[in-house]
Design an enzyme around this catalytic site. Structure first.
Site, PDB file in Angstrom:
ATOM      1  N   SER A 104       0.819  -1.205   0.000  1.00 32.91           N
ATOM      2  CA  SER A 104       0.000   0.000   0.000  1.00 32.91           C
ATOM      3  C   SER A 104       0.862   1.269   0.000  1.00 32.91           C
ATOM      4  O   SER A 104       1.636   1.506  -0.914  1.00 32.91           O
ATOM      5  CB  SER A 104      -0.959  -0.032   1.192  1.00 32.91           C
ATOM      6  OG  SER A 104      -1.900   0.989   1.136  1.00 32.91           O
ATOM      7  N   ASP A 247      -2.326   6.097  -3.431  1.00 32.75           N
ATOM      8  CA  ASP A 247      -1.231   5.427  -2.740  1.00 32.75           C
ATOM      9  C   ASP A 247      -0.718   4.302  -3.631  1.00 32.75           C
ATOM     10  O   ASP A 247      -1.148   4.144  -4.770  1.00 32.75           O
ATOM     11  CB  ASP A 247      -1.677   4.917  -1.371  1.00 32.75           C
ATOM     12  CG  ASP A 247      -2.795   3.886  -1.444  1.00 32.75           C
ATOM     13  OD1 ASP A 247      -3.488   3.833  -2.479  1.00 32.75           O
ATOM     14  OD2 ASP A 247      -2.980   3.135  -0.475  1.00 32.75           O
ATOM     15  N   ASP A 249      -1.030   1.062  -3.944  1.00 31.23           N
ATOM     16  CA  ASP A 249      -1.915   0.070  -4.556  1.00 31.23           C
ATOM     17  C   ASP A 249      -3.247   0.658  -4.986  1.00 31.23           C
ATOM     18  O   ASP A 249      -4.140  -0.077  -5.419  1.00 31.23           O
ATOM     19  CB  ASP A 249      -2.129  -1.123  -3.631  1.00 31.23           C
ATOM     20  CG  ASP A 249      -2.962  -0.799  -2.400  1.00 31.23           C
ATOM     21  OD1 ASP A 249      -3.010   0.384  -1.997  1.00 31.23           O
ATOM     22  OD2 ASP A 249      -3.561  -1.731  -1.831  1.00 31.23           O
ATOM     23  N   ASP A 251      -5.862   1.812  -3.536  1.00 33.80           N
ATOM     24  CA  ASP A 251      -7.147   1.510  -2.905  1.00 33.80           C
ATOM     25  C   ASP A 251      -7.687   2.716  -2.148  1.00 33.80           C
ATOM     26  O   ASP A 251      -8.742   2.644  -1.520  1.00 33.80           O
ATOM     27  CB  ASP A 251      -7.054   0.284  -1.994  1.00 33.80           C
ATOM     28  CG  ASP A 251      -6.175   0.490  -0.776  1.00 33.80           C
ATOM     29  OD1 ASP A 251      -5.427   1.491  -0.720  1.00 33.80           O
ATOM     30  OD2 ASP A 251      -6.218  -0.367   0.127  1.00 33.80           O
TER      31      ASP A 251
END
Length: 454
Positions: A104, A247, A249, A251
């Protein structure tokens, strides 16, 4: 022994904590646990595996794929793709399992492994505990045609882009929901470096893109949603309507308006809640937030007759509350926003798209979030504490009650024990920063006096 799984999978320094051997073992254990639960009954199991742009993700995703195939699971390797994209493809391809290799917003040396079950939903705690318990157990290995296959499937990224664009069009009620919006996107050299600009452009926006050249080491390195300075500068330089940052990843996302002011997750959730309430899409006129969401969000929602349900910190707990009540919107101050009509997990790209659709339809982002104030918030971490006594120590409880009485309805106090270390977080919100700072510091003193470990 500490639990291996945290609130968002297994995470640590790649090749030290998160090794190829651990990746293989976790994949095998996951396959066995899901098989025992009947998830694979009557068919040959299939998994979707993807990663963010960290260099370590290459060997870790290969190790996960090898472990799954050795346990008889066919693998679709989708390569670099945002976490929500892997969740979506797990559902759309009717896979039994999705695996994401990502840490992340953490720096490049870190990495992690997290799992989605059938339908693209995060595994619950009991399943993760069962996987962890199976790590050291011997097993009978399949041979010949009983082993799984591994196939490259990077072309499936376009399906995720099409899904996000279609979902935004449905949310906004128009075919090109971002038409007329100039939007700077900062992909943080992460998983959205390709699909982020592609989806935003397909939605009709003009998209100057920055930090979209990952080299395996530069992910989150002074860029993306945890470092908004560069995005702010580019929004002003381009005279853009807004900017969004992801960020590693993707999400989650945060935004800045045309003046360069930051628009945080609470403001994004509040704006979307109001938009969804107007169209009847906000189920039971309810928003699910966390205990860390700002009092300003609560005030704005109360004025709009929107109920706010508080969950524990962590998007998995927001998801649990949403699924229990069937709610359509939830999220965190950090920018994890879940639109359950279109996604099974937080999706930064979808959030950016629907946010931009409201700018296209209604005008300046600064105006749209103007009624959702952010009260000054001070957070102090107090280490070396017996966190088990946070809510039972009498004198500490009296000190908290006194601060709450002093603040009245114009402030808020939260003492939150860490879930992983001997630390207590003291959070105070008030009408001024000085007031919040003073009360937070006074409570931190009491926490140290009452809870410090001897």
């Amino acid at each position: 022994m500490a639990r291996l799984f945290g609130t968002d999978g297994v995470r640590g320094v790649a090749n030290r904590d998160i090794t190829a051997e651990l990746a293989v073992d976790l994949a095998v254990a996951a396959a066995h646990v899901l098989a025992e639960r009947g998830e694979f009954a009557g068919h040959r199991p299939r998994a979707v595996v993807g990663r963010d742009t960290r260099i370590s993700g290459q060997f870790l995703s290969s190790a996960v794929a090898a472990g799954l195939a050795s346990a008889g699971v066919d693998v679709l390797d989708v390569g670099v793709l945002p976490t929500p994209g892997i969740a979506y493809l797990t559902a759309s391809t009717d896979a039994d399992l999705g695996v994401v290799i990502s840490a992340s917003h953490n720096p490049a040396p870190d990495n992690g492994i997290k799992f989605f079950g059938r339908g693209g939903h995060k595994l619950d705690d009991a399943v993760e505990e069962a996987i962890e318990a199976r790590l050291a157990e011997p097993w009978e290995r399949p041979t010949a045609g009983a082993v799984g296959t591994i196939a490259g499937a990077t072309e499936l990224a376009s399906e995720y882009v099409e899904h996000v664009v279609a979902a935004t069009a449905s949310f906004a009620g128009v075919d090109r929901p971002l038409a007329g919006v100039t939007l700077v996107v900062d992909a943080g050299h992460g998983a959205a470096s390709v699909v982020g600009p592609a989806a935003l452009s397909a939605g009709g926006a003009t998209v100057p893109a920055i930090n979209v050249t990952p080299d395996g080491l530069n992910i989150n390195d002074g860029v993306g949603s945890t470092h908004l300075e560069g995005l702010t500068a580019q929004v002003l330089a381009h005279g853009a309507d807004m900017g969004v940052a992801f960020d590693g990843d993707a999400d989650r996302c945060l935004a800045v308006d045309h003046t360069g002011a930051v628009v945080n997750g609470d403001q994004i959730m509040g704006l979307l809640a109001l938009a969804m309430k107007r169209t009847g899409a906000l189920y039971h006129d309810t928003l699910v937030a966390t205990v860390m969401s700002n009092l300003g969000l609560h005030r704005a929602m109360r004025a709009a007759d929107v109920t706010v349900i508080e969950a524990a910190v962590g998007d998995r707990y927001v998801l649990e509350a949403m699924r229990e009540g069937g709610y359509s919107l939830g999220g965190e101050q950090s920018g994890h926003v879940i639109l359950s009509d279109y996604a099974t997990t937080g999706d930064g790209l979808l959030t950016a798209m629907v946010l931009a659709s409201q700018v296209a339809a209604q005008g300046a982002l600064a105006t749209l979030v103007g009624g959702i104030e952010t009260l000054p918030q001070v957070l102090i971490n107090v280490p070396g504490c017996d966190r088990s006594r946070v809510h039972t120590d009498g004198p500490l409880g009296e000190a908290v009650a006194k601060v709450r009485q002093d603040l009245g309805t114009d402030g808020r106090v939260l003492l939150r024990p860490s879930g992983t270390e001997p630390l207590v977080r003291v959070m105070v919100e008030a009408t001024t920063l000085d007031l919040a700072q003073r009360h937070a510091e006074s409570l931190a003193v009491v926490v140290r006096e009452r809870l410090t470990l001897s």
